[in-house]
Design a protein around this motif. Sequence first.
Motif, short mmCIF file in Angstrom:
data_model
loop_
_atom_site.label_atom_id
_atom_site.label_comp_id
_atom_site.label_asym_id
_atom_site.label_seq_id
_atom_site.Cartn_x
_atom_site.Cartn_y
_atom_site.Cartn_z
N TYR A 231 0.86 -1.18 0.00
CA TYR A 231 0.00 0.00 0.00
C TYR A 231 0.90 1.23 0.00
N ILE A 232 0.61 2.16 -0.90
CA ILE A 232 1.45 3.35 -1.06
C ILE A 232 0.58 4.60 -0.93
N LYS A 233 0.98 5.50 -0.06
CA LYS A 233 0.21 6.72 0.18
C LYS A 233 -0.01 7.49 -1.12
N ILE A 234 -1.24 7.97 -1.30
CA ILE A 234 -1.57 8.82 -2.44
C ILE A 234 -1.09 10.22 -2.14
N GLY A 235 -0.32 10.79 -3.05
CA GLY A 235 0.22 12.13 -2.86
C GLY A 235 1.73 12.13 -2.87
N GLY A 236 2.33 13.11 -3.52
CA GLY A 236 3.77 13.28 -3.50
C GLY A 236 4.54 12.38 -4.44
N ASN A 237 3.85 11.66 -5.31
CA ASN A 237 4.52 10.78 -6.27
C ASN A 237 5.43 9.78 -5.58
N LEU A 238 5.00 9.27 -4.43
CA LEU A 238 5.80 8.28 -3.71
C LEU A 238 6.07 7.06 -4.58
#
Length: 352
Positions: free
Chosen positions: A320-327
Amino acid sequence: MGAGHPQLAVLAAVSTLLFPPCRLDGTSEETRTQFNGSAAAFDSFRAHFRRAYEAEGEESNRRRRLHFQDATKRHAYLNSFSTLPQSAKYGVNRFSDLSQHEFRELYLRASADTAPPFSGLKTQRLPGKFDWRDKAVVATVQNQEACGSCWAFSVVGATQSVRAIGGWRLQQLSVQQVLDCSFRNNGCSGGSTFQALSWLKQTGVKLVPQSEYPYKAKTGICHFFPQSHGGVAVRNFTSHDFSGQEEAMMSHLVERGPLAVIVDAVSWQDYLGGIIQHHCSSKWANHAVLVVGYDTVGDIPYWIVQNSWGASWGNEGYVYIKIGGNLCGKYDLSHFLSRRHLLRLSPVEIRD
């Protein structure tokens, strides 16, 4: 593998349509917590993951012990940033006796191509959460093992999902066929999702079921099938750069199907589960995965990403990857398979 890149999104059109020598599956959450919480004695790690270094000599055993010690120090640093309950956790897993260089060389072998920025319209009123697994069109998590074949798993995963979205029975297609036959790529030594799709489109090769061409985790000689043989062929695809346009990326996910993407997965060597919010840059494209959904209703909005390192890794094979900041750089290089492109029947279908 791969330099700085604008990541892409591909609308692919489909016509009918390790670690040796031990077993690495079955790491329970309880066991991983025990390892992580107790600083994970190297001997316990070896016993749990059935490591046998004796044949490689004392030097190899010493080197693996040092890599393991480095990993446990790295875990403490990574976890110091994880303060929220849903945050990512890092600790001992089956990659903990590899150096970071060895991990990249074995597992992070995807490369990226450039793509034009997305300039289309986005869907209004997107659902707060969406997951293609709920529609039963996402195949089970696979394990690439010690072979740099993530690029092939990503392309095949997206292709078989979009075919299922079009009404066909979900069927695991052959990753080994792409690995062996995509002459634009380098088999287990790495490849490009874009080049794999280009090869499928230009040659008209039909992907056969995995049961007819099983995965071997090594590059082999291409097995050709007659034109009359049933299979799934890519008719067309389009690439876009979605940097800074996450809502547009969500729209494509909902409207078209799971997205084959290239990410920077260097920090995933130590990942155990939870939502990644730190330690995942967008500087290098090195690993191909499949985005199958998103969830924006909780405290931390995140993408749901299927990996190809087996179901015992991460969140049952997912990250799971946080939405935002182009992680993790997941917005620049996304390959889409579109229903309207994918589902023209060939004379002979795959027999379900």
